[in-house]
Design a protein around this motif. Structure first.
Motif, mmCIF file in Angstrom:
data_model
loop_
_atom_site.group_PDB
_atom_site.id
_atom_site.type_symbol
_atom_site.label_atom_id
_atom_site.label_comp_id
_atom_site.label_asym_id
_atom_site.label_seq_id
_atom_site.Cartn_x
_atom_site.Cartn_y
_atom_site.Cartn_z
ATOM 1 N N MET A 1 -63.871 42.401 -25.381
ATOM 2 C CA MET A 1 -63.791 41.121 -25.644
ATOM 3 C C MET A 1 -63.375 40.119 -26.335
ATOM 4 S SD MET A 1 -67.827 40.631 -25.641
ATOM 5 C CE MET A 1 -68.178 41.469 -25.255
ATOM 6 N N LYS A 2 -62.971 40.050 -27.721
ATOM 7 C CA LYS A 2 -62.344 38.446 -27.865
ATOM 8 C C LYS A 2 -61.223 38.240 -27.285
ATOM 9 C CE LYS A 2 -59.540 37.461 -32.428
ATOM 10 N NZ LYS A 2 -57.979 37.965 -33.366
ATOM 11 N N GLY A 3 -59.912 38.713 -26.568
ATOM 12 C CA GLY A 3 -59.020 38.444 -26.326
ATOM 13 C C GLY A 3 -59.833 37.972 -24.459
ATOM 14 N N PHE A 4 -61.117 38.033 -24.033
ATOM 15 C CA PHE A 4 -61.547 37.618 -22.952
ATOM 16 C C PHE A 4 -62.570 36.259 -22.791
ATOM 17 C CE2 PHE A 4 -65.513 36.896 -20.129
ATOM 18 C CZ PHE A 4 -64.919 36.231 -19.432
ATOM 19 N N MET A 5 -62.602 36.064 -24.456
ATOM 20 C CA MET A 5 -63.360 34.972 -24.875
ATOM 21 C C MET A 5 -62.613 33.939 -25.184
ATOM 22 S SD MET A 5 -66.473 35.870 -24.331
ATOM 23 C CE MET A 5 -67.385 34.304 -25.377
ATOM 24 N N GLU A 6 -61.805 34.304 -25.553
ATOM 25 C CA GLU A 6 -60.855 32.963 -25.760
ATOM 26 C C GLU A 6 -59.248 32.823 -24.658
ATOM 27 O OE1 GLU A 6 -58.098 35.800 -28.794
ATOM 28 O OE2 GLU A 6 -58.373 35.027 -30.364
ATOM 29 N N SER A 7 -59.152 33.798 -24.005
ATOM 30 C CA SER A 7 -59.598 32.862 -22.708
ATOM 31 C C SER A 7 -59.826 32.069 -21.376
ATOM 32 C CB SER A 7 -59.203 34.360 -21.187
ATOM 33 O OG SER A 7 -57.306 35.438 -21.883
ATOM 34 N N TYR A 8 -61.469 32.139 -22.223
ATOM 35 C CA TYR A 8 -62.586 31.797 -21.311
ATOM 36 C C TYR A 8 -63.368 31.245 -22.626
ATOM 37 C CZ TYR A 8 -61.059 33.943 -17.661
ATOM 38 O OH TYR A 8 -59.843 34.530 -16.006
ATOM 39 N N PRO A 9 -62.946 29.911 -23.281
ATOM 40 C CA PRO A 9 -63.531 29.176 -24.666
ATOM 41 C C PRO A 9 -64.821 28.443 -24.154
ATOM 42 C CG PRO A 9 -61.531 27.614 -23.984
ATOM 43 C CD PRO A 9 -61.755 29.400 -23.153
ATOM 44 N N ASP A 10 -65.023 28.308 -23.531
ATOM 45 C CA ASP A 10 -66.459 27.409 -22.471
ATOM 46 C C ASP A 10 -67.163 27.852 -22.170
ATOM 47 O OD1 ASP A 10 -65.069 24.830 -23.274
ATOM 48 O OD2 ASP A 10 -63.974 24.385 -22.281
ATOM 49 N N LEU A 11 -67.002 29.536 -21.683
ATOM 50 C CA LEU A 11 -68.316 30.588 -21.918
ATOM 51 C C LEU A 11 -69.532 30.745 -22.549
ATOM 52 C CD1 LEU A 11 -69.020 32.799 -19.504
ATOM 53 C CD2 LEU A 11 -67.223 34.102 -19.924
ATOM 54 N N ARG A 12 -69.862 30.851 -21.963
ATOM 55 C CA ARG A 12 -70.652 31.373 -23.354
ATOM 56 C C ARG A 12 -71.974 33.004 -22.319
ATOM 57 N NH1 ARG A 12 -68.793 29.000 -26.061
ATOM 58 N NH2 ARG A 12 -69.239 26.961 -26.456
ATOM 59 N N LEU A 13 -71.741 33.700 -23.266
ATOM 60 C CA LEU A 13 -72.209 35.107 -22.820
ATOM 61 C C LEU A 13 -73.619 35.691 -23.298
ATOM 62 C CD1 LEU A 13 -69.212 37.447 -23.233
ATOM 63 C CD2 LEU A 13 -70.210 36.291 -20.691
ATOM 64 N N ALA A 14 -74.474 36.634 -22.665
ATOM 65 C CA ALA A 14 -75.339 36.949 -23.299
ATOM 66 C C ALA A 14 -75.558 37.972 -22.797
ATOM 67 C CB ALA A 14 -77.061 36.333 -22.571
ATOM 68 N N VAL A 15 -74.896 39.062 -23.559
ATOM 69 C CA VAL A 15 -74.724 40.674 -23.156
ATOM 70 C C VAL A 15 -76.001 41.269 -23.587
ATOM 71 C CG1 VAL A 15 -73.079 42.768 -23.550
ATOM 72 C CG2 VAL A 15 -72.243 40.407 -23.241
ATOM 73 N N ASP A 16 -77.143 42.047 -22.297
ATOM 74 C CA ASP A 16 -77.899 42.820 -22.045
ATOM 75 C C ASP A 16 -76.623 44.303 -22.319
ATOM 76 O OD1 ASP A 16 -80.106 44.497 -22.219
ATOM 77 O OD2 ASP A 16 -81.675 42.845 -20.955
ATOM 78 N N LEU A 17 -77.371 45.249 -22.965
ATOM 79 C CA LEU A 17 -76.963 45.968 -23.377
ATOM 80 C C LEU A 17 -77.914 47.827 -22.701
ATOM 81 C CD1 LEU A 17 -74.544 47.040 -26.026
ATOM 82 C CD2 LEU A 17 -73.419 46.432 -23.313
ATOM 83 N N ASN A 18 -78.538 48.028 -22.092
ATOM 84 C CA ASN A 18 -79.310 48.756 -21.398
ATOM 85 C C ASN A 18 -78.891 49.787 -20.435
ATOM 86 O OD1 ASN A 18 -82.174 49.082 -20.567
ATOM 87 N ND2 ASN A 18 -82.691 47.120 -21.189
ATOM 88 N N ASP A 19 -80.137 50.778 -21.074
ATOM 89 C CA ASP A 19 -79.654 51.594 -19.950
ATOM 90 C C ASP A 19 -81.349 52.024 -18.568
ATOM 91 O OD1 ASP A 19 -77.497 52.790 -21.146
ATOM 92 O OD2 ASP A 19 -78.879 54.755 -21.974
#
Length: 166
Positions: free
Chosen positions: A1-19
């Motif tokens: 995820m770190k590489g992805f976030m570094e490639s898109y520094p202006d992107l803000r994520l809310a990650v919901d890990l839910n089954d």
């Protein structure tokens, strides 16, 4: 995820890990990773990876309770299922089989199911991406290997879980 976030520094994520099977539109979700066939909808699906499911149990469980040989034998075993798995759809020597497990433990967490099966609590019907490591190192064994999940047709709109999960 770190590489992805570094490639898109202006992107803000809310990650919901839910089954849970959530309503993507009502929940305002942009992306979801799901297993199964997409029902008729306006959503767009992309197949990420095949999803092969197998019956499995720990060697300790099988030593204590014996190994089932057929579908009828499963009724005499301790079964563990994830929340939406109220029915196990299997493909076997006699063709498609629908089996409704009477579960010892039912949870909405795939991690809890995996850990319960690995710890010897019972038999689970798991995706190989979820238990592949345990199967390879012998912490789990396939049960009734002639039975597994029926293959999904390439023409179905399916979203099996991502290959990067394991």
């Amino acid at each position: 995820m770190k590489g992805f976030m570094e490639s898109y520094p202006d992107l803000r994520l809310a990650v919901d890990l839910n089954d849970d099977y959530v309503d993507l539109v009502a929940g305002n979700f942009d992306v979801a990773v799901r297993i199964g066939t997409l029902p008729d909808s306006s959503l767009v699906a992309r197949r990420l990876a095949p999803n092969r499911r197998v019956l499995c149990a720990s060697p300790e469980y099988l030593e204590r309770h014996g190994e089932p040989r057929n579908i009828a034998d499963l009724h005499h075993h301790r079964l563990i299922a994830g929340g939406p798995q109220v029915t196990w759809r299997l493909e076997g020597p006699e063709g498609p089989v629908t089996f409704k497990p009477q579960t010892l433990l039912q949870t909405n967490s795939s991690e809890v199911v995996r850990e319960a099966v690995v710890s010897g609590m019972g038999i689970g019907f798991r995706s190989t991406w979820d238990v592949g490591v345990e199967l390879r190192r012998g912490a789990l064994r396939r049960v009734m290997p002639a039975y597994g999940a029926p293959p999904m047709s390439p023409s179905t709109r399916s979203i099996p879980d991502a290959a990067w999960c394991r």
